[in-house]
Write a protein that holds these residues in place. Structure first.
Motif, short mmCIF file in Angstrom:
data_model
loop_
_atom_site.label_atom_id
_atom_site.label_comp_id
_atom_site.label_asym_id
_atom_site.label_seq_id
_atom_site.Cartn_x
_atom_site.Cartn_y
_atom_site.Cartn_z
N GLY A 155 5.54 -7.31 -6.63
CA GLY A 155 6.11 -6.04 -6.19
C GLY A 155 6.40 -6.03 -4.70
O GLY A 155 6.63 -7.06 -4.08
N ASN A 167 4.86 -0.53 -4.81
CA ASN A 167 5.35 -0.54 -6.18
C ASN A 167 5.10 -1.94 -6.71
O ASN A 167 5.70 -2.91 -6.22
CB ASN A 167 6.83 -0.19 -6.26
CG ASN A 167 7.34 -0.07 -7.69
OD1 ASN A 167 6.97 -0.86 -8.55
ND2 ASN A 167 8.19 0.90 -7.95
N SER A 169 5.87 -3.44 -9.39
CA SER A 169 6.85 -4.09 -10.24
C SER A 169 8.27 -4.11 -9.66
O SER A 169 9.18 -4.64 -10.27
CB SER A 169 6.88 -3.42 -11.62
OG SER A 169 7.23 -2.05 -11.49
#
Length: 237
Positions: A155, A167, A169
């Motif tokens: 991420g 984040n 992903s």
């Protein structure tokens, strides 16, 4: 949204504060206002590292000339938006020299200030990153507030002057592709920093304004040094 008002007449401080709060509340934005009655404490705050998104500056201050204050502001922060507030429309043209975004004549404050704030609001939307947090949630981050962006596993992590956003992903490339090329530079694999926030360059690391040490690729060191020098010269010009 951090806003400074530099005004020595209480009645105008009150008028400007009310209009600012109303304008940003209507747009779902919280405005943190700091008021200064003279340019000296405002400049001191900036030199000590305080950052504002917008400064409303009176050109006729009792103890200092607003234009001189604006020139000093530009030496410290090239990016902050300036709106001049003046009782003399004839002085408005002076704003071009310090890249003031707009001016408001005090006699037309109720009419002109909302229009100037709308210009600021539209400009700000073009200078922000919409960062996806996951689960349908997103935050709007000003490029000026971002210190650096780096990969975090698969991420991405975005570090701002106030907090960090992750984040797990979201590919780092999705974020770095949105960064202004003239403001950010890759100093190491998948680490992009705000150039003007670099305070010291070592042989294998850079020290940021926050005190954080980030790795510096040796093959990128020369490019980083040249970009930092270019940025410093730009501030002084």
């Amino acid at each position: 949204m951090k806003i400074a008002i530099c005004e020595d007449e209480p009645v105008y401080v009150d008028h400007e504060s009310k209009q600012l709060k109303t304008f940003f509340e209507e747009r779902g934005e919280e405005a943190q206002l700091t008021c200064f009655s003279d340019g000296t404490p405002l400049l001191r705050a900036l030199m000590e590292g305080e950052r504002y998104d917008l400064i409303l500056l009176d050109l006729q201050l009792e103890n200092s000339d607003g234009m001189n204050v604006a020139e000093e502001i530009r030496k410290i922060d090239r990016g902050v938006s300036l709106i001049f507030v003046t009782g003399m429309e004839s002085r408005a043209a002076e704003g071009y020299g310090v890249e003031a975004m707009d001016y408001v004549v005090k006699s037309k404050l109720e009419e002109r200030l909302p229009k100037a704030l709308q210009r600021f609001w539209e400009k700000r939307k073009d200078s922000c990153l919409v960062f996806e947090m996951g689960g349908g949630e997103a935050v709007i981050l000003s490029f000026r507030d971002i210190l650096w962006v780096e990969s975090e596993g698969r991420g991405v992590r975005v570090v701002t002057s106030r907090r960090e956003f992750v984040n797990a992903s979201l590919p780092v490339g999705r974020v770095t592709a949105e960064l202004p090329e003239n403001e950010f530079l890759e100093i190491h694999k998948s680490i992009y920093v705000q150039v003007r926030e670099i305070k010291r360059i070592g042989t294998d690391q850079v020290i940021m304004s926050s005190g954080a040490a980030l790795p510096l690729s040796r093959r990128r060191r020369k490019a980083v040094m040249l970009k930092v020098l270019e940025t410093v010269k730009g501030r002084m010009s």
